[in-house]
Design a protein around this motif. Structure first.
Motif, short mmCIF file in Angstrom:
data_model
loop_
_atom_site.label_atom_id
_atom_site.label_comp_id
_atom_site.label_asym_id
_atom_site.label_seq_id
_atom_site.Cartn_x
_atom_site.Cartn_y
_atom_site.Cartn_z
N ASP A 162 -13.67 -22.67 5.40
CA ASP A 162 -12.48 -23.03 4.79
C ASP A 162 -12.15 -23.53 3.66
OD1 ASP A 162 -11.42 -22.51 7.48
OD2 ASP A 162 -11.77 -24.36 8.41
N ARG B 270 -12.01 -20.63 1.14
CA ARG B 270 -10.77 -20.09 0.96
C ARG B 270 -9.78 -20.91 0.12
NH1 ARG B 270 -11.15 -19.45 7.69
NH2 ARG B 270 -11.90 -17.12 7.67
N GLN B 271 -9.87 -22.31 0.54
CA GLN B 271 -9.15 -23.11 -0.18
C GLN B 271 -9.26 -23.32 -1.68
OE1 GLN B 271 -6.29 -24.69 0.73
NE2 GLN B 271 -6.06 -25.79 -1.25
N ARG C 35 -10.63 -20.71 -3.36
CA ARG C 35 -10.08 -19.66 -4.12
C ARG C 35 -8.60 -19.60 -4.60
NH1 ARG C 35 -13.33 -16.07 -6.22
NH2 ARG C 35 -12.48 -14.21 -5.57
N ARG C 36 -7.67 -20.14 -3.44
CA ARG C 36 -6.63 -20.06 -3.79
C ARG C 36 -6.00 -20.93 -5.03
NH1 ARG C 36 -6.22 -20.00 2.14
NH2 ARG C 36 -6.28 -22.13 2.03
N ASP D 284 -8.96 -12.94 2.54
CA ASP D 284 -9.73 -13.65 3.16
C ASP D 284 -11.28 -13.27 3.09
OD1 ASP D 284 -11.25 -15.30 5.08
OD2 ASP D 284 -10.27 -14.55 6.75
N LYS E 75 -14.00 -14.16 4.40
CA LYS E 75 -14.80 -13.97 5.44
C LYS E 75 -14.52 -12.70 6.42
CE LYS E 75 -17.50 -15.69 9.02
NZ LYS E 75 -18.95 -15.73 8.85
#
Length: 360
Positions: free
Chosen positions: A175, A178-179, A181-182, A196, A198
């Motif tokens: 998680d 993911r955050q 990367r954004r 994503d 993953k």
């Protein structure tokens, strides 16, 4: 870190992206870290910004709207464009001078795992620019005065993306990735749609399609890479630190790189290469590129990226005859002084040509 071949041996190149700190490769007795080599990401950024027109994020430091080829010419002269000058992206001065350091110790690329994988959609250069621009990028890389690195699939123009993927077992870490990367891509305008890391599909989509290398136009690009690499092996002056180099550039988008022997001129035997000229048209139209150096020198074409065998138009690039015979009295304006008319060679849009002059 990355692996590159330097002087016939395998070495490890370690360095933070965009560090631009020549202390990495200086010897310990010169207050350095003594590494074998380091990245010049400036080379990638300058070529990428020129070919794609991208100006977001760190590419803003490499954009020259009035003269798109100017920053590329700068990075062919010295591996660091940001050599202590102000960086608009960082909002501070960045880097240090690389003057005097061996060119062999700088590793350059037009694609690599960082610059491709750290795009939100993982686009390779083959999906961002035209085939002619892709061939020009290959020539800029393999005719540069540095140690070139080719990213997997680059040599045949792979179009599958190279996305950022992970296989972490900790859901909290996934998680966080993911955050992160954004947030990382917000300055590029990519933050809203990041695959994503993953997901299995992210990994599967990133795999190479080796079959492309056997089909046109991919096989034609592969032929160009092979011939450029062969030319580097055949001509010692194309090796890093193998010659004295003079880089010129000008509107509407041309660059020339003249290589002459590092030792005393006039020492070449008859039939030996006495100079190599790489001419680049970094513009979207055919232009006449000036020919640098002595006007008594004749040039023969060794390679053109616009050749039909590489997927180009096949238009011939002319040999360049001398304008003054070696035994003819030299005129006052024969050396491209003020008011002189310089020799030129016509090059197709987004193309490069290599010329060789041999001793008579």
């Amino acid at each position: 870190h990355a692996h590159a071949a330097l002087a016939g041996r395998s070495v490890v190149v370690i360095g933070e992206s965009d560090l631009n700190d020549p202390r990495l490769i200086r010897t310990p007795d010169a207050y350095g870290y003594g590494l074998d080599a380091q990245w010049s990401d400036d080379f990638h950024h300058a070529v990428h910004a020129m070919l794609t027109g991208e100006r977001a994020g760190y590419y803003m430091d490499y954009a020259c709207e009035a003269s798109p080829e100017a920053t590329v010419a700068d990075v062919l002269r010295e591996p660091f464009v940001l050599d202590g000058r102000y960086s608009a992206f960082r909002k501070r001065r960045h880097g240090a001078s690389s003057v005097g350091l061996p060119r062999q110790r700088f590793v350059v690329a037009v694609q690599n795992h960082d610059q491709t994988g750290n795009r939100a959609a993982g686009e390779r250069l083959a999906t961002l620019v035209s085939p002619a621009q892709l061939r020009l990028a290959a020539a800029l890389l393999l005719l540069s005065p540095y140690t070139p690195l080719m990213f997997m699939g680059e040599e045949y123009g792979e179009t599958n993306p190279f996305l950022y993927f992970v296989d972490h077992g900790d859901d909290r870490l996934v998680d966080a990735v993911r955050q992160g990367r954004r947030e990382e891509f917000e300055s590029f305008g990519w933050g809203a749609d990041v695959p994503d890391p993953k997901a299995d599909d992210t990994f599967v989509r990133s795999q190479l399609d080796w079959g492309k290398a056997e089909r046109a136009p991919h096989s034609q690009l592969l032929a160009l890479y092979r011939d450029l690499l062969s030319l580097r092996r055949e001509e010692p002056m194309l090796q890093p630190d193998g010659a004295r180099i003079s880089v010129e550039n000008g509107a509407p988008g041309w660059i020339t790189v003249l290589r002459e022997p590092a030792d005393e001129p006039g020492k070449r035997l008859t039939g030996e290469t006495e100079a190599i000229l790489a001419s680049f048209n970094c513009s979207p139209q055919r232009i006449d590129v000036p020919v640098p150096g002595s006007d008594v020198r004749a040039w023969s074409v060794r390679l053109s990226t616009d050749a039909a065998g590489y997927g180009g138009s096949g238009a011939a690039v002319a040999d360049i005859p001398p304008t003054v015979a070696p035994d003819e009295p030299r005129r006052l304006l024969s050396d491209a002084g003020p008011g002189a008319v310089r020799r030129t060679v016509s090059l197709a849009a987004w193309s490069a040509a290599v010329f060789v002059s041999v001793a008579a």
